[in-house]
Motif scaffolding. Structure first.
Motif: not given
Length: 157
Positions: A48-55, A98-105
């Motif tokens: 989750g942290c990795a996805l939020i960073l990617l976002a 990016g917003y979507t990746f943050a939601m998944v994260g």
């Protein structure tokens, strides 16, 4: 006002849509919790942290690409040029992606599956409310150049 001068949106809806989706996921998760096995330890949290960073990096890269071309960053402003470089080479909507990746994260960090469901709802609403209007605006502004870009670049991923 003709289509060439028309703004794509009257209000920057996508950040509001994703924010409401996140709040909705939290609220629904409290009312209708879905049990999730905790047997994976730190793995979901790290993912989750990795996805939020990617976002965040994807959004910053997209904003940088827009600013370098001196065009609108906010979705309710008129575009002055068609940006096809940076993350726009891979997706036509890198900021919304990016917003979507943050939601998944956030869903992985909180172990709340409603973030995945509400993320899909946010994607659908953003496509209906914002993306289609933005694409109509870009088509009216840039015509064949935008059509060619659409043929070679996917809307999301």
């Amino acid at each position: 006002m003709n289509a060439y001068r028309a703004k794509p949106l009257n209000f920057p809806w996508p950040p509001l849509i994703y924010g409401a989706a996140a709040l909705g996921a939290v609220a629904i998760g409290h009312v209708f919790p879905i049990p999730v096995a905790h047997g994976h330890g730190w793995l979901p949290w790290l993912a989750g942290c990795a996805l939020i960073l990617l976002a965040a990096l994807l959004d910053l890269w997209a904003i940088k690409a827009l600013l370098e071309r001196h065009t609108a960053v906010l979705p309710h402003r008129c575009a002055t040029c068609l940006v096809t470089g940076g993350p726009f080479r891979f997706t036509r909507n890198p900021i919304y992606l990016g917003y979507t990746f943050a939601m998944v994260g956030l869903g992985l960090i909180t172990l709340n599956p409603w973030f995945f469901v509400m993320g899909m709802v946010a994607v659908a609403l953003t496509t209906l409310i914002a993306v289609r209007n933005e694409e109509r605006h870009l088509l009216s502004r840039f015509g064949f150049e935008f059509e060619r870009y659409c043929r070679h670049t996917t809307r999301w991923i």
